[in-house]
Scaffold this motif. Structure first.
Motif, PDB file in Angstrom:
ATOM      1  N   SER A 195       0.808  -1.217   0.000  1.00  0.00           N
ATOM      2  CA  SER A 195       0.000   0.000   0.000  1.00  0.00           C
ATOM      3  C   SER A 195       0.837   1.262   0.000  1.00  0.00           C
ATOM      4  CB  SER A 195      -0.908   0.037   1.231  1.00  0.00           C
ATOM      5  OG  SER A 195      -1.804  -1.036   1.217  1.00  0.00           O
ATOM      6  N   ARG A 196       1.926   1.245   0.743  1.00  0.00           N
ATOM      7  CA  ARG A 196       2.785   2.424   0.865  1.00  0.00           C
ATOM      8  C   ARG A 196       4.249   2.024   0.761  1.00  0.00           C
ATOM      9  NH1 ARG A 196      -1.194   3.735   5.017  1.00  0.00           N
ATOM     10  NH2 ARG A 196      -0.021   2.282   6.266  1.00  0.00           N
ATOM     11  N   ILE A 197       5.016   2.920   0.168  1.00  0.00           N
ATOM     12  CA  ILE A 197       6.465   2.734   0.078  1.00  0.00           C
ATOM     13  C   ILE A 197       7.119   3.967   0.679  1.00  0.00           C
ATOM     14  CG2 ILE A 197       8.439   2.409  -1.441  1.00  0.00           C
ATOM     15  CD1 ILE A 197       6.451   1.163  -3.476  1.00  0.00           C
ATOM     16  N   PHE A 198       7.981   3.751   1.643  1.00  0.00           N
ATOM     17  CA  PHE A 198       8.698   4.828   2.306  1.00  0.00           C
ATOM     18  C   PHE A 198      10.153   4.813   1.860  1.00  0.00           C
ATOM     19  CE2 PHE A 198       5.246   3.585   5.078  1.00  0.00           C
ATOM     20  CZ  PHE A 198       4.715   4.789   5.506  1.00  0.00           C
ATOM     21  N   LEU A 199      10.793   5.967   1.907  1.00  0.00           N
ATOM     22  CA  LEU A 199      12.231   6.032   1.669  1.00  0.00           C
ATOM     23  C   LEU A 199      12.794   7.194   2.458  1.00  0.00           C
ATOM     24  CD1 LEU A 199      13.351   8.461  -0.514  1.00  0.00           C
ATOM     25  CD2 LEU A 199      11.715   7.222  -1.915  1.00  0.00           C
ATOM     26  N   GLY A 200      14.057   7.060   2.797  1.00  0.00           N
ATOM     27  CA  GLY A 200      14.767   8.145   3.465  1.00  0.00           C
ATOM     28  C   GLY A 200      15.975   8.516   2.637  1.00  0.00           C
ATOM     29  N   THR A 201      16.304   9.778   2.604  1.00  0.00           N
ATOM     30  CA  THR A 201      17.451  10.236   1.833  1.00  0.00           C
ATOM     31  C   THR A 201      18.087  11.420   2.549  1.00  0.00           C
ATOM     32  OG1 THR A 201      18.196  10.907  -0.363  1.00  0.00           O
ATOM     33  CG2 THR A 201      16.057  11.715   0.330  1.00  0.00           C
ATOM     34  N   THR A 202      19.327  11.687   2.237  1.00  0.00           N
ATOM     35  CA  THR A 202      20.028  12.788   2.905  1.00  0.00           C
ATOM     36  C   THR A 202      19.841  14.088   2.134  1.00  0.00           C
ATOM     37  OG1 THR A 202      22.107  12.518   1.722  1.00  0.00           O
ATOM     38  CG2 THR A 202      21.805  11.170   3.696  1.00  0.00           C
ATOM     39  N   SER A 203      20.186  15.183   2.775  1.00  0.00           N
ATOM     40  CA  SER A 203      20.047  16.495   2.154  1.00  0.00           C
ATOM     41  C   SER A 203      20.968  16.653   0.945  1.00  0.00           C
ATOM     42  CB  SER A 203      20.319  17.592   3.180  1.00  0.00           C
ATOM     43  OG  SER A 203      21.636  17.452   3.687  1.00  0.00           O
ATOM     44  N   GLN A 204      22.014  15.839   0.849  1.00  0.00           N
ATOM     45  CA  GLN A 204      22.938  15.923  -0.279  1.00  0.00           C
ATOM     46  C   GLN A 204      22.312  15.434  -1.587  1.00  0.00           C
ATOM     47  OE1 GLN A 204      24.957  13.980   2.581  1.00  0.00           O
ATOM     48  NE2 GLN A 204      26.985  14.764   2.091  1.00  0.00           N
ATOM     49  N   PHE A 205      21.271  14.652  -1.503  1.00  0.00           N
ATOM     50  CA  PHE A 205      20.659  14.059  -2.686  1.00  0.00           C
ATOM     51  C   PHE A 205      19.471  14.892  -3.178  1.00  0.00           C
ATOM     52  CE2 PHE A 205      22.113   9.831  -0.715  1.00  0.00           C
ATOM     53  CZ  PHE A 205      23.356   9.912  -1.319  1.00  0.00           C
ATOM     54  N   LEU A 206      19.690  16.186  -3.425  1.00  0.00           N
ATOM     55  CA  LEU A 206      18.597  17.072  -3.829  1.00  0.00           C
ATOM     56  C   LEU A 206      17.968  16.664  -5.156  1.00  0.00           C
ATOM     57  CD1 LEU A 206      19.996  20.554  -2.741  1.00  0.00           C
ATOM     58  CD2 LEU A 206      18.349  19.083  -1.549  1.00  0.00           C
ATOM     59  N   ALA A 207      18.778  16.218  -6.095  1.00  0.00           N
ATOM     60  CA  ALA A 207      18.222  15.751  -7.369  1.00  0.00           C
ATOM     61  C   ALA A 207      17.332  14.531  -7.140  1.00  0.00           C
ATOM     62  CB  ALA A 207      19.336  15.433  -8.357  1.00  0.00           C
ATOM     63  N   ALA A 208      17.719  13.692  -6.198  1.00  0.00           N
ATOM     64  CA  ALA A 208      16.895  12.529  -5.868  1.00  0.00           C
ATOM     65  C   ALA A 208      15.563  12.963  -5.283  1.00  0.00           C
ATOM     66  CB  ALA A 208      17.633  11.615  -4.890  1.00  0.00           C
ATOM     67  N   HIS A 209      15.568  13.996  -4.447  1.00  0.00           N
ATOM     68  CA  HIS A 209      14.310  14.513  -3.883  1.00  0.00           C
ATOM     69  C   HIS A 209      13.364  14.896  -5.021  1.00  0.00           C
ATOM     70  CE1 HIS A 209      16.084  15.827   0.273  1.00  0.00           C
ATOM     71  NE2 HIS A 209      16.561  14.672  -0.122  1.00  0.00           N
ATOM     72  N   ARG A 210      13.874  15.643  -5.988  1.00  0.00           N
ATOM     73  CA  ARG A 210      13.033  16.064  -7.111  1.00  0.00           C
ATOM     74  C   ARG A 210      12.547  14.853  -7.919  1.00  0.00           C
ATOM     75  NH1 ARG A 210      17.135  19.821  -7.101  1.00  0.00           N
ATOM     76  NH2 ARG A 210      18.218  18.830  -8.861  1.00  0.00           N
ATOM     77  N   PHE A 211      13.429  13.888  -8.117  1.00  0.00           N
ATOM     78  CA  PHE A 211      13.064  12.680  -8.858  1.00  0.00           C
ATOM     79  C   PHE A 211      11.922  11.936  -8.162  1.00  0.00           C
ATOM     80  CE2 PHE A 211      13.675   8.060  -9.319  1.00  0.00           C
ATOM     81  CZ  PHE A 211      13.485   7.915 -10.690  1.00  0.00           C
ATOM     82  N   TYR A 212      12.039  11.731  -6.856  1.00  0.00           N
ATOM     83  CA  TYR A 212      10.996  11.012  -6.128  1.00  0.00           C
ATOM     84  C   TYR A 212       9.683  11.781  -6.135  1.00  0.00           C
ATOM     85  CZ  TYR A 212      14.671   7.886  -4.478  1.00  0.00           C
ATOM     86  OH  TYR A 212      15.698   6.985  -4.405  1.00  0.00           O
ATOM     87  N   GLU A 213       9.756  13.097  -5.936  1.00  0.00           N
ATOM     88  CA  GLU A 213       8.528  13.901  -5.962  1.00  0.00           C
ATOM     89  C   GLU A 213       7.871  13.836  -7.338  1.00  0.00           C
ATOM     90  OE1 GLU A 213      10.117  17.613  -4.548  1.00  0.00           O
ATOM     91  OE2 GLU A 213       9.666  17.106  -2.461  1.00  0.00           O
TER      92      GLU A 213
END
Length: 132
Positions: free
Chosen positions: A96-114
């Motif tokens: 039902s849900r998928i969680f992930l954690g990432t560090t502040s250094q991975f800003l491009a990853a944040h945008r990708f996941y969003e």
């Protein structure tokens, strides 16, 4: 590949000993309804992604790494294809849900996941995202 990206590209002080899951992928990820995928080009690993069952139809997305020379973006699509593989598999397995954690250094990853439907839940030193 994962250690090289973590240590050389992002300058994270992390070792193989800090990541015992990588020493036994079958036991850590594939037992208890999880999985681990590897993208390969000419017999060279160029990307990885994993999912771990955490119970109650919830899972965590882990170890998503793609070699920088494969652009990580839409040109080649390695990142998107790995994520789509994981999401399709998770749907078939009724998560039902998928969680992930990432560090502040991975800003491009944040945008990708969003961009791929994940919503940021918490933001401290690490950002936590969730996808329904």
């Amino acid at each position: 590949m994962i250690l090289k990206i973590q240590q050389e590209e992002y300058k994270l002080p992390i070792t193989a000993d800090d990541q015992p899951d990588l020493a036994n992928i079958d036991t850590f990820y594939r037992e208890n309804n999880g999985n681990f995928w590897v993208a390969v080009d000419n017999q060279v690993v160029i990307g990885t992604i994993a999912i771990k069952n955490i119970g109650n139809k919830n899972a965590t997305l882990r170890k998503m790494f793609v070699k920088q020379e494969y652009n990580r973006g839409k040109d080649i699509g390695v990142s998107s294809n790995l994520l789509l593989q994981l999401l399709d598999w998770a749907k078939q397995e009724n998560f039902s849900r998928i969680f992930l954690g990432t560090t502040s250094q991975f800003l491009a990853a944040h945008r990708f996941y969003e961009k791929n439907g994940f919503k940021e839940m918490f933001k401290w030193i690490r950002s936590t995202f969730m996808k329904n």
